[in-house]
Write a protein that holds these residues in place. Structure first.
Motif, short mmCIF file in Angstrom:
data_model
loop_
_atom_site.label_atom_id
_atom_site.label_comp_id
_atom_site.label_asym_id
_atom_site.label_seq_id
_atom_site.Cartn_x
_atom_site.Cartn_y
_atom_site.Cartn_z
N ASN A 38 35.51 40.81 33.84
CA ASN A 38 34.54 41.84 34.15
C ASN A 38 33.46 41.86 33.07
O ASN A 38 33.75 41.84 31.88
N GLY A 39 32.20 41.89 33.51
CA GLY A 39 31.11 41.93 32.58
C GLY A 39 30.74 40.60 31.96
O GLY A 39 29.98 40.54 30.99
N THR B 19 27.46 38.75 38.14
CA THR B 19 26.49 39.40 39.01
C THR B 19 25.07 39.14 38.53
O THR B 19 24.16 38.96 39.35
N GLN C 194 28.61 43.51 46.50
CA GLN C 194 30.00 43.91 46.31
C GLN C 194 30.43 44.98 47.31
O GLN C 194 31.62 45.22 47.49
N GLU D 259 31.75 39.05 44.95
CA GLU D 259 33.04 39.73 45.08
C GLU D 259 33.19 40.36 46.47
O GLU D 259 33.38 41.57 46.61
N THR E 44 36.65 42.54 47.44
CA THR E 44 37.15 43.61 46.59
C THR E 44 37.53 44.82 47.43
O THR E 44 36.72 45.32 48.22
N GLN F 241 37.19 38.13 41.76
CA GLN F 241 38.21 38.46 40.77
C GLN F 241 39.58 37.96 41.22
O GLN F 241 40.54 38.02 40.45
N THR G 171 31.42 43.49 25.77
CA THR G 171 31.02 44.22 26.97
C THR G 171 29.66 43.69 27.42
O THR G 171 28.73 43.58 26.65
#
Length: 315
Positions: free
Chosen positions: A39-40, A44, A84, A164, A167, A196, A313
């Motif tokens: 994540n991050g 995207t 998403q 994604e 999801t 993911q 992050t």
């Protein structure tokens, strides 16, 4: 023919945070390409640049043969983007959603009607086409979202970006969406997928890139990545502490050890011959191993190996 997507040195910074750090990508036409990462990690942001929704600070990218900065309108005519979350109008029926999208894309009324019928049938929504989309399941909404991205004439969408897409979907809906992606690829559409779900990438992707720290950590087919960064492992469990100590003395430094469960993991090539050889070497008297199991290399192992370093992050 040129690749469907080609990016060199893509860099994007938000304030003091560098999200993409000289990212390179090469996606052949007519393939399914999966971009993985924590994540991050910048997945995207990569999609947004390639889909012309934002511009890179440095580097170059071409999609369907067109530069994403200097030929944005040409890129947009050649791509489709599914984000998403399913973007459907709940006040309209499924058929009305597709018809509206087709008209907005420039199709005439008769052509829009024909394309709506074709897509409802193709994505298994013909029976539900007359229902308001607020009554649709998550999987049905996702299929409708995919269909809306293909309302133009068949073949007009050269590259489909799926950020994604599964999801939050239940297993059945996820399987249905996977089938739709396979059909798109078989028809010649290049699919660029972020996900993911590692099983999803393993099943669908012709090639996979693992993203970390804003750049590509590894790229290859699922089989190549598993062979390069993961390994088969023979797990053996001792019946008591004495046997565990003996097994520990007979293994090399590459073995993993869990004293609490009295289990050791020994690297293996996964063949029956090597497994038998290891068992005979570790337990010649056949008294020190209570049970064993073979752990097959997976994309989970690849992902954990490549992303073991703590990620900052990212946006």
């Amino acid at each position: 023919m040129p690749p469907a997507i080609e990016a060199t040195g893509l860099t994007k910074t938000y304030g003091d945070l560098r999200v993409l750090d000289a990212l390179d990508l090469h996606v052949p036409r007519g393939t399914v390409f999966a971009l993985l990462g924590p994540n991050g990690a910048g997945k995207t942001t990569t999609v947004r640049i390639l889909a012309t929704l934002t511009t890179p600070d440095a580097g170059h990218a071409r999609v369907a043969g067109h530069d994403v900065v200097t030929a944005r309108s040409r890129v947009r005519r050649a791509i489709s983007l599914t984000g998403q979350f399913a973007a459907v109008d709940e006040t309209q029926t499924g058929a009305e959603n597709l018809w509206t999208a087709a008209r907005l894309s420039g199709l005439s009324r008769p052509a829009a009607a024909r394309r709506t019928t074709e897509l409802l049938d193709r994505f298994g929504l013909a029976e539900a086409g007359g229902r308001l989309t607020r009554t649709y399941s998550g999987g049905m909404r996702r299929r409708l979202d995919l269909a809306a991205g293909l309302v133009r004439d068949p073949g007009a969408t050269q590259v489909m970006f799926l950020d994604e897409p599964t999801t939050g979907l239940d297993p059945r809906s996820r399987q249905e969406l996977w089938q739709a992606v396979r059909e798109l690829s078989d028809a010649g559409t290049t699919v660029f997928l972020t996900t993911q779900y590692l099983e999803e990438a393993d099943r669908l992707a012709d090639r996979i890139a693992v993203l970390g720290r804003g750049r590509t950590l590894a790229e290859g087919t699922p089989a190549e990545l598993k062979a390069r960064y993961a390994a088969h492992r023979l797990d053996v469990t001792a019946p008591d502490d004495v046997s565990y100590t003996l097994l520990t003395e007979r293994t090399g430094p590459a073995a993993t050890r869990d004293p609490e469960t009295r289990t050791l993991g020994i690297p293996t090539d996964g063949t029956a011959a090597h497994v038998r050889e290891l068992l005979d070497t570790l337990d010649p008297g056949r008294r020190d191993i209570a049970r064993f199991g073979l752990h097959t290399a997976t994309l989970d192992d690849v992902f954990l190996t490549l992303t073991a370093e703590k990620e900052p992050t990212r946006v």
